[in-house]
Write a protein that holds these residues in place. Structure first.
Motif, mmCIF file in Angstrom:
data_model
loop_
_atom_site.group_PDB
_atom_site.id
_atom_site.type_symbol
_atom_site.label_atom_id
_atom_site.label_comp_id
_atom_site.label_asym_id
_atom_site.label_seq_id
_atom_site.Cartn_x
_atom_site.Cartn_y
_atom_site.Cartn_z
ATOM 1 N N LEU A 52 -3.165 -45.129 24.464
ATOM 2 C CA LEU A 52 -2.350 -44.174 23.735
ATOM 3 C C LEU A 52 -1.601 -43.202 24.624
ATOM 4 N N ALA A 53 -1.842 -43.236 25.902
ATOM 5 C CA ALA A 53 -1.086 -42.394 26.832
ATOM 6 C C ALA A 53 -1.176 -43.001 28.219
ATOM 7 N N ALA A 54 -0.132 -42.818 29.001
ATOM 8 C CA ALA A 54 -0.108 -43.367 30.355
ATOM 9 C C ALA A 54 -1.289 -42.839 31.149
ATOM 10 N N GLY A 55 -2.019 -43.734 31.756
ATOM 11 C CA GLY A 55 -3.152 -43.325 32.575
ATOM 12 C C GLY A 55 -4.454 -43.195 31.819
ATOM 13 N N ASP A 56 -4.411 -43.188 30.479
ATOM 14 C CA ASP A 56 -5.638 -43.075 29.702
ATOM 15 C C ASP A 56 -6.387 -44.405 29.714
ATOM 16 N N PRO A 57 -7.716 -44.356 29.652
ATOM 17 C CA PRO A 57 -8.456 -45.603 29.477
ATOM 18 C C PRO A 57 -8.146 -46.180 28.100
ATOM 19 N N LEU A 58 -8.359 -47.478 27.954
ATOM 20 C CA LEU A 58 -8.149 -48.072 26.643
ATOM 21 C C LEU A 58 -9.078 -47.410 25.639
ATOM 22 N N CYS A 59 -8.527 -47.096 24.469
ATOM 23 C CA CYS A 59 -9.262 -46.282 23.506
ATOM 24 C C CYS A 59 -9.700 -47.118 22.313
ATOM 25 N N ASP A 60 -10.958 -46.958 21.907
ATOM 26 C CA ASP A 60 -11.445 -47.567 20.681
ATOM 27 C C ASP A 60 -11.033 -46.664 19.522
ATOM 28 N N ILE A 61 -9.956 -47.027 18.857
ATOM 29 C CA ILE A 61 -9.418 -46.161 17.802
ATOM 30 C C ILE A 61 -10.234 -46.234 16.521
ATOM 31 N N PHE A 62 -11.216 -47.125 16.450
ATOM 32 C CA PHE A 62 -11.989 -47.300 15.229
ATOM 33 C C PHE A 62 -13.333 -46.567 15.256
ATOM 34 N N THR A 63 -13.653 -45.915 16.362
ATOM 35 C CA THR A 63 -14.884 -45.133 16.474
ATOM 36 C C THR A 63 -14.516 -43.668 16.564
ATOM 37 N N GLY A 64 -14.998 -42.866 15.646
ATOM 38 C CA GLY A 64 -14.639 -41.456 15.637
ATOM 39 C C GLY A 64 -15.198 -40.748 14.419
ATOM 40 N N PHE A 65 -14.437 -39.826 13.855
ATOM 41 C CA PHE A 65 -14.929 -39.020 12.739
ATOM 42 C C PHE A 65 -13.731 -38.489 11.952
#
Length: 375
Positions: free
Chosen positions: A35-48
């Motif tokens: 979701l942003a340059a340099g960010d690790p790949l994000c699990d968008i389905f785990t959260g709150f």
């Protein structure tokens, strides 16, 4: 007519739990956006879920195509806090949904949802989200069965829903409905021209009695009065996957499969219930975890991951089950226009705890779809 193991067969479930164990290829298409340059790949389905008073993303009164069964505010739902929750992944932030960007980037293309009424729920949600971004843009609606299409004429973008609860075909032979686990050619013909295909299936496979959508099951070897529903589901999915591998041009078409949408009929699965089902629930389940999945649902989710992971055609699983399980507050309950006054007065029997209000949870499903498409 023969009979294979009945739905819920313990031996079949145990067999599936072993046969569906992850393999080296089982997750090669489970992708994660950055979701942003340099960010690790994000699990968008785990959260709150977080309260956000900028929500909802549109008003029900500005989207006249919402079916009565999803239009909770129009049909008298007295609370509105369920509209004001935003999904927050644990390790990143989702981009804001930009309907104009969606229309411009999809110019001249077709988005098609294929599946059951949960797919229709999501289809109507996306149309409302896009329409609110371009309220004066000319549009055209064509409703039919199995295919309905909403066209944004200025952008030449069509957003369609094709009703196919089992994905595979149903034939009528001598007045009997045959669920063809080995054939998808009739349905699949309508999907070939889409640029985005978002499939869902699951709920109809478990129906029995009057709600069952077929009289016999056929698998190419014979016809059966019944068989284990998870086995049938997995067999149908393999037919769908084979069709996709033969017919989808993955240089042009993106394929998504949505995980199971949960129901909330058992209040013992959350703390401090206020009724015998989802009726009267006004807040999400607190915390990160939910214990409402049946063994059959777990097996069906494993089947989706195993079949999608074995495909040659890259497919993305939208893992909406966990985040949706927390939203016991998001169902129409008795606030759907397809209920009589008598039904509305009897929520213990009549509450709809399967579908979702619009605006509501399916809007988040589409934010996740938007994220995976463009980020």
């Amino acid at each position: 007519m023969g009979i294979l193991p009945a739905a819920g067969s313990l031996l079949a479930i145990i067999f599936l739990l072993h046969s569906l164990a992850p393999s080296s290829s089982a997750h090669r298409h489970v992708l994660r956006p950055s979701l942003a340059a340099g960010d690790p790949l994000c699990d968008i389905f785990t959260g709150f879920w977080v309260r956000d008073d900028s929500y909802p993303l549109y008003e029900y009164s500005s989207c006249p195509l919402i079916d009565p069964e999803f239009n909770c505010q129009l049909y008298g739902r007295p609370d509105s806090d369920y509209l004001r929750y935003r999904w927050k992944p644990a390790a990143c932030d989702l981009p804001s949904f930009d309907g104009l960007e969606f229309l411009m980037r999809m110019k001249g293309k077709m988005v098609m949802f294929v599946g059951d009424s949960l797919g229709r729920n999501q289809w109507e949600s996306l149309i409302c989200m896009l329409s609110s971004a371009a309220p004066l843009s000319p549009a055209q609606m064509s409703r039919g069965d199995p295919l309905s299409t909403f066209m944004f004429l200025e952008y030449e973008v069509s957003v369609s829903f094709y009703r196919a609860p089992y994905l595979v075909d149903i034939d009528v032979v001598e007045g009997k409905r045959i669920l063809r686990l080995d054939d998808i050619s009739k349905n699949g013909q309508a999907w070939k021209d889409a640029d985005i295909l978002c499939f869902n299936s699951g709920h109809w496979w478990t129906h029995t009695g009057e709600l069952q959508g077929w009289d016999y099951v056929g698998d190419g070897r014979g016809y059966y009065e019944d068989m284990d529903r998870v086995v049938a589901f997995q067999t149908g999915l393999r037919t769908w996957a084979h069709w996709a591998d033969l017919n989808i041009d993955n240089t042009r078409t993106r394929v998504f499969f949505q995980s199971l949408s949960p129901t909330h009929y058992n209040p013992l699965q959350w703390t401090n219930p206020v009724s015998k089902n989802c009726y009267g629930e006004t807040e999400p389940v607190s915390g990160w975890n939910y214990s409402g999945r049946s063994t059959m649902e777990e097996c069906m989710m494993w089947a989706v991951r195993q079949v999608v992971g074995s495909m040659r055609t890259p497919a993305y699983i939208l893992e909406i089950t966990g985040l949706s399980e927390l939203r016991k507050d998001g169902h129409p309950s008795v606030y759907g226009g397809d209920l009589s006054p008598e039904q509305r007065a009897d929520p213990d029997r009549s509450a709809d705890c399967s579908h979702w209000c619009l605006p509501g949870l399916p809007d988040t499903w589409n934010v996740l779809l938007y994220t995976t498409l463009f980020f």
